[in-house]
Design a protein around this motif. Structure first.
Motif, PDB file in Angstrom:
ATOM      1  N   PRO A  44     -19.701 -15.266 -25.595  1.00  0.00           N
ATOM      2  CA  PRO A  44     -19.932 -14.314 -24.526  1.00  0.00           C
ATOM      3  C   PRO A  44     -20.197 -15.026 -23.206  1.00  0.00           C
ATOM      4  N   ALA A  45     -20.061 -14.256 -22.125  1.00  0.00           N
ATOM      5  CA  ALA A  45     -20.403 -14.807 -20.818  1.00  0.00           C
ATOM      6  C   ALA A  45     -21.871 -15.189 -20.834  1.00  0.00           C
ATOM      7  N   GLY A  46     -22.245 -16.019 -19.980  1.00  0.00           N
ATOM      8  CA  GLY A  46     -23.606 -16.525 -19.942  1.00  0.00           C
ATOM      9  C   GLY A  46     -23.518 -17.948 -19.466  1.00  0.00           C
ATOM     10  N   LEU A  47     -24.261 -18.807 -20.063  1.00  0.00           N
ATOM     11  CA  LEU A  47     -24.252 -20.198 -19.634  1.00  0.00           C
ATOM     12  C   LEU A  47     -22.856 -20.799 -19.730  1.00  0.00           C
ATOM     13  N   PHE A  48     -22.127 -20.486 -20.794  1.00  0.00           N
ATOM     14  CA  PHE A  48     -20.836 -21.118 -21.014  1.00  0.00           C
ATOM     15  C   PHE A  48     -19.678 -20.295 -20.480  1.00  0.00           C
ATOM     16  N   GLY A  49     -19.857 -19.005 -20.293  1.00  0.00           N
ATOM     17  CA  GLY A  49     -18.831 -18.178 -19.700  1.00  0.00           C
ATOM     18  C   GLY A  49     -17.510 -18.161 -20.441  1.00  0.00           C
ATOM     19  N   ALA A 117     -23.317   0.185 -32.401  1.00  0.00           N
ATOM     20  CA  ALA A 117     -24.359  -0.579 -33.093  1.00  0.00           C
ATOM     21  C   ALA A 117     -23.820  -1.927 -33.563  1.00  0.00           C
ATOM     22  N   GLN A 118     -22.590  -1.930 -34.038  1.00  0.00           N
ATOM     23  CA  GLN A 118     -21.988  -3.180 -34.501  1.00  0.00           C
ATOM     24  C   GLN A 118     -21.784  -4.144 -33.333  1.00  0.00           C
ATOM     25  N   GLN A 119     -21.315  -3.626 -32.209  1.00  0.00           N
ATOM     26  CA  GLN A 119     -21.113  -4.470 -31.033  1.00  0.00           C
ATOM     27  C   GLN A 119     -22.447  -5.005 -30.507  1.00  0.00           C
ATOM     28  N   GLU A 120     -23.473  -4.204 -30.562  1.00  0.00           N
ATOM     29  CA  GLU A 120     -24.806  -4.647 -30.129  1.00  0.00           C
ATOM     30  C   GLU A 120     -25.315  -5.783 -31.019  1.00  0.00           C
ATOM     31  N   ALA A 121     -25.139  -5.648 -32.326  1.00  0.00           N
ATOM     32  CA  ALA A 121     -25.576  -6.700 -33.255  1.00  0.00           C
ATOM     33  C   ALA A 121     -24.816  -7.999 -32.997  1.00  0.00           C
ATOM     34  N   ALA A 122     -23.505  -7.888 -32.764  1.00  0.00           N
ATOM     35  CA  ALA A 122     -22.697  -9.075 -32.490  1.00  0.00           C
ATOM     36  C   ALA A 122     -23.120  -9.716 -31.177  1.00  0.00           C
ATOM     37  N   SER A 123     -23.382  -8.893 -30.173  1.00  0.00           N
ATOM     38  CA  SER A 123     -23.824  -9.408 -28.879  1.00  0.00           C
ATOM     39  C   SER A 123     -25.151 -10.149 -29.004  1.00  0.00           C
ATOM     40  N   LYS A 124     -26.072  -9.582 -29.765  1.00  0.00           N
ATOM     41  CA  LYS A 124     -27.372 -10.238 -29.974  1.00  0.00           C
ATOM     42  C   LYS A 124     -27.190 -11.587 -30.669  1.00  0.00           C
ATOM     43  N   ARG A 125     -26.334 -11.624 -31.679  1.00  0.00           N
ATOM     44  CA  ARG A 125     -26.133 -12.873 -32.422  1.00  0.00           C
ATOM     45  C   ARG A 125     -25.515 -13.941 -31.532  1.00  0.00           C
ATOM     46  N   MET A 126     -24.519 -13.560 -30.740  1.00  0.00           N
ATOM     47  CA  MET A 126     -23.871 -14.540 -29.873  1.00  0.00           C
ATOM     48  C   MET A 126     -24.785 -14.950 -28.713  1.00  0.00           C
ATOM     49  N   THR A 127     -25.630 -14.056 -28.256  1.00  0.00           N
ATOM     50  CA  THR A 127     -26.599 -14.434 -27.229  1.00  0.00           C
ATOM     51  C   THR A 127     -27.565 -15.460 -27.790  1.00  0.00           C
ATOM     52  N   GLN A 128     -28.015 -15.256 -29.028  1.00  0.00           N
ATOM     53  CA  GLN A 128     -28.911 -16.230 -29.649  1.00  0.00           C
ATOM     54  C   GLN A 128     -28.212 -17.575 -29.812  1.00  0.00           C
ATOM     55  N   ALA A 129     -26.936 -17.563 -30.192  1.00  0.00           N
ATOM     56  CA  ALA A 129     -26.186 -18.813 -30.307  1.00  0.00           C
ATOM     57  C   ALA A 129     -26.087 -19.505 -28.952  1.00  0.00           C
ATOM     58  N   SER A 130     -25.870 -18.735 -27.896  1.00  0.00           N
ATOM     59  CA  SER A 130     -25.797 -19.308 -26.550  1.00  0.00           C
ATOM     60  C   SER A 130     -27.129 -19.914 -26.134  1.00  0.00           C
ATOM     61  N   ILE A 131     -28.218 -19.256 -26.488  1.00  0.00           N
ATOM     62  CA  ILE A 131     -29.556 -19.788 -26.192  1.00  0.00           C
ATOM     63  C   ILE A 131     -29.765 -21.100 -26.942  1.00  0.00           C
ATOM     64  N   ASP A 132     -29.423 -21.095 -28.225  1.00  0.00           N
ATOM     65  CA  ASP A 132     -29.586 -22.304 -29.034  1.00  0.00           C
ATOM     66  C   ASP A 132     -28.740 -23.452 -28.474  1.00  0.00           C
ATOM     67  N   ALA A 133     -27.511 -23.143 -28.065  1.00  0.00           N
ATOM     68  CA  ALA A 133     -26.633 -24.167 -27.501  1.00  0.00           C
ATOM     69  C   ALA A 133     -27.171 -24.677 -26.171  1.00  0.00           C
ATOM     70  N   ALA A 134     -27.689 -23.782 -25.354  1.00  0.00           N
ATOM     71  CA  ALA A 134     -28.241 -24.188 -24.050  1.00  0.00           C
ATOM     72  C   ALA A 134     -29.414 -25.147 -24.237  1.00  0.00           C
ATOM     73  N   ILE A 145     -23.498 -26.542 -15.037  1.00  0.00           N
ATOM     74  CA  ILE A 145     -22.658 -25.462 -15.570  1.00  0.00           C
ATOM     75  C   ILE A 145     -22.881 -24.184 -14.763  1.00  0.00           C
ATOM     76  N   ALA A 146     -24.127 -23.877 -14.458  1.00  0.00           N
ATOM     77  CA  ALA A 146     -24.435 -22.670 -13.680  1.00  0.00           C
ATOM     78  C   ALA A 146     -23.821 -22.746 -12.281  1.00  0.00           C
ATOM     79  N   GLU A 147     -23.847 -23.915 -11.689  1.00  0.00           N
ATOM     80  CA  GLU A 147     -23.270 -24.100 -10.348  1.00  0.00           C
ATOM     81  C   GLU A 147     -21.755 -23.840 -10.376  1.00  0.00           C
ATOM     82  N   VAL A 148     -21.083 -24.399 -11.351  1.00  0.00           N
ATOM     83  CA  VAL A 148     -19.637 -24.199 -11.475  1.00  0.00           C
ATOM     84  C   VAL A 148     -19.325 -22.729 -11.751  1.00  0.00           C
ATOM     85  N   ALA A 149     -20.114 -22.096 -12.606  1.00  0.00           N
ATOM     86  CA  ALA A 149     -19.902 -20.679 -12.924  1.00  0.00           C
ATOM     87  C   ALA A 149     -20.092 -19.816 -11.682  1.00  0.00           C
TER      88      ALA A 149
END
Length: 162
Positions: A44-49, A117-134, A145-149
């Motif tokens: 998802p968009a976020g730190l990695f976009g 509900a399914q999309q919300e669960a997937a979004s939460k999981r991918m947001t957590q993955a993005s947090i962990d990766a960050a 990365i934020a500057e380039v984004a």
């Protein structure tokens, strides 16, 4: 059918059709070298976009960082793999409901709610993955990365009509 009921049905149909089309796009498979998101697409968009490999190149991520981040997104993708088939079935069910002789608004709303509900669960999981990766990256790498984004968003906004 009363005008109000027809308008409500048309609005509901438009929302559900948009969700169905969004679901089809969400089921796209990643290309070679791409990291899968909740339905096989980019993170998802976020730190990695959605441009993980490019972002890691920009900040000269170490092999260890790349390996950790790759494992994080692979685990998230694996966690959400089962949702892909369930999502397809929900979208097929929605298409069937919209092509039926009699439109059952309650059934359509029920499926729409399940998709949401399914999309919300997937979004939460991918947001957590993005947090962990960050957290694997240094503050300086995240800032780069934020500057380039931010620059990319500004260029995109300049090209939008409006």
């Amino acid at each position: 059918m009363k005008t109000f009921q027809l308008q409500t049905l048309l609005r509901t149909g438009a929302v559900v059709a948009a969700l169905a089309l969004g679901g089809v796009a969400a089921h796209a498979q990643p290309g070679p070298g791409r990291h899968g998101g909740p339905h096989g697409g980019p993170p998802p968009a976020g730190l990695f976009g959605g441009h993980l490999d490019h972002a890691l190149d920009l900040v000269s991520a170490t092999d260890a960082q790349r390996s950790q981040i790759d494992a994080i997104f692979k685990a998230a993708h694996e966690d959400l793999k089962g949702q892909r088939e369930a999502g397809r079935k929900l979208h097929e069910q929605l298409a069937t409901l919209f092509t039926a002789n009699n439109i059952d608004a309650a059934a359509i709303e029920s499926v729409r709610s399940q998709i949401s509900a399914q999309q919300e669960a997937a979004s939460k999981r991918m947001t957590q993955a993005s947090i962990d990766a960050a957290r694997v990256l240094t503050p300086e790498q995240r800032a780069k990365i934020a500057e380039v984004a931010k620059k990319r968003q500004a260029r995109a906004a300049a090209h939008r009509p409006g």
